[in-house]
Design an enzyme around this catalytic site. Sequence first.
Site, PDB file in Angstrom:
ATOM      1  N   SER A 143      -8.356  -0.362  -3.415  1.00  0.00           N
ATOM      2  CA  SER A 143      -8.440   0.970  -4.032  1.00  0.00           C
ATOM      3  C   SER A 143      -9.829   1.095  -4.635  1.00  0.00           C
ATOM      4  O   SER A 143     -10.453   0.075  -4.970  1.00  0.00           O
ATOM      5  CB  SER A 143      -7.399   1.088  -5.153  1.00  0.00           C
ATOM      6  OG  SER A 143      -7.680   2.211  -5.969  1.00  0.00           O
ATOM      7  N   TYR A 156      -3.631  -2.688 -12.792  1.00  0.00           N
ATOM      8  CA  TYR A 156      -3.758  -2.190 -11.410  1.00  0.00           C
ATOM      9  C   TYR A 156      -5.166  -2.452 -10.887  1.00  0.00           C
ATOM     10  O   TYR A 156      -5.345  -2.984  -9.783  1.00  0.00           O
ATOM     11  CB  TYR A 156      -3.414  -0.702 -11.358  1.00  0.00           C
ATOM     12  CG  TYR A 156      -3.478  -0.113  -9.949  1.00  0.00           C
ATOM     13  CD1 TYR A 156      -2.480  -0.397  -9.007  1.00  0.00           C
ATOM     14  CD2 TYR A 156      -4.527   0.719  -9.561  1.00  0.00           C
ATOM     15  CE1 TYR A 156      -2.541   0.127  -7.720  1.00  0.00           C
ATOM     16  CE2 TYR A 156      -4.586   1.245  -8.278  1.00  0.00           C
ATOM     17  CZ  TYR A 156      -3.594   0.948  -7.358  1.00  0.00           C
ATOM     18  OH  TYR A 156      -3.660   1.474  -6.081  1.00  0.00           O
TER      19      TYR A 156
END
Length: 269
Positions: A143, A156
């Site tokens: 990501s 995350y």
Amino acid sequence: MQKNINMGTAVVTGASSGLGALFAERLAERGYNLKLIARRGERLETLATKIRNQFDVEVAFIIADLGSKTDLESVIQNLSNDEEITLLINNAGTSTLNNFINTPSEKQSAMIDVNITALMALSNAVLPGFKNRDKGTLVNIASVLGYFTLPVSSIYSGTKAFVVHFTNGLQQEFKDTNVNVHLVLPASTATEIWEVGGVPISALNPETVMTIENCVDAVMKGLDLKESAIWPSVEDIELYNLYEEARLKLSTATQTGKPATRYATNVAK
Ligand code: NAP
């Protein structure tokens, strides 16, 4: 459609929704047989039926919680014994976007278990076979948050930074082989992960959000271009090249064997 019998089997984790479901369709369109993995079996079954009806490929699915040691172990066994596998997309991922200290511990662990542990273990399930056959493609979905951290994304982002560095390492390890390793860095994309993470997609600036189709098709194109790092939303790729250049310069600059001048003390050594 004419089936290309040489494509082998593509494994897509997290194929029950979002990017994974569309990766599965796109790969079937290219003639890959599929092995789909996720927890929501009904969705996998519906997708498998749809794909079988549309394309002349075999579709198997495994209902598994990749955050569970037992399920993960059985998926590892399945994949490591399957010599037909030519491609793995480590796409399954989970997110809870909240301040660290307000994130329940089971949600903290889920991100580590799925985004890191399962991704690493499944890479390990296929890479020895890829190496022996000198053929195969590993695609790890990280990501942009693997490079940037928000106050609500410390875990995350940490998990996706692991994916970035792990994949970079594998790329170096397999550089002189016919095993291809790709890193994918999507920005905000309109999938369920935002609801899962506790931030509705409606909270984002719509201009910054990509459709699933645009993201997946950009990634497929990036794979065709053999890009080692695929940034679906970044127009000026020179920015990434400069970043990498600076990172390598910093790495070289660490190799001095002595403290930097600003850390000099007055105590004689
Ligand atoms: P999504 O629609 O929520 O899909 C996530 C997939 O992962 C689902 O199929 C889910 O299946 C699976 N999954 C989650 N936990 C799992 C578990 N414990 N065991 C097995 N499967 C599990 O979100 P998405 O956006 O498509 O996510 C795909 C990947 O893209 C993720 O790695 C995500 O981090 C990454 N990404 C997304 C964005 C974005 O903005 N959407 C941006 C950058 C990166 P089940 O729930 O059925 O198990």
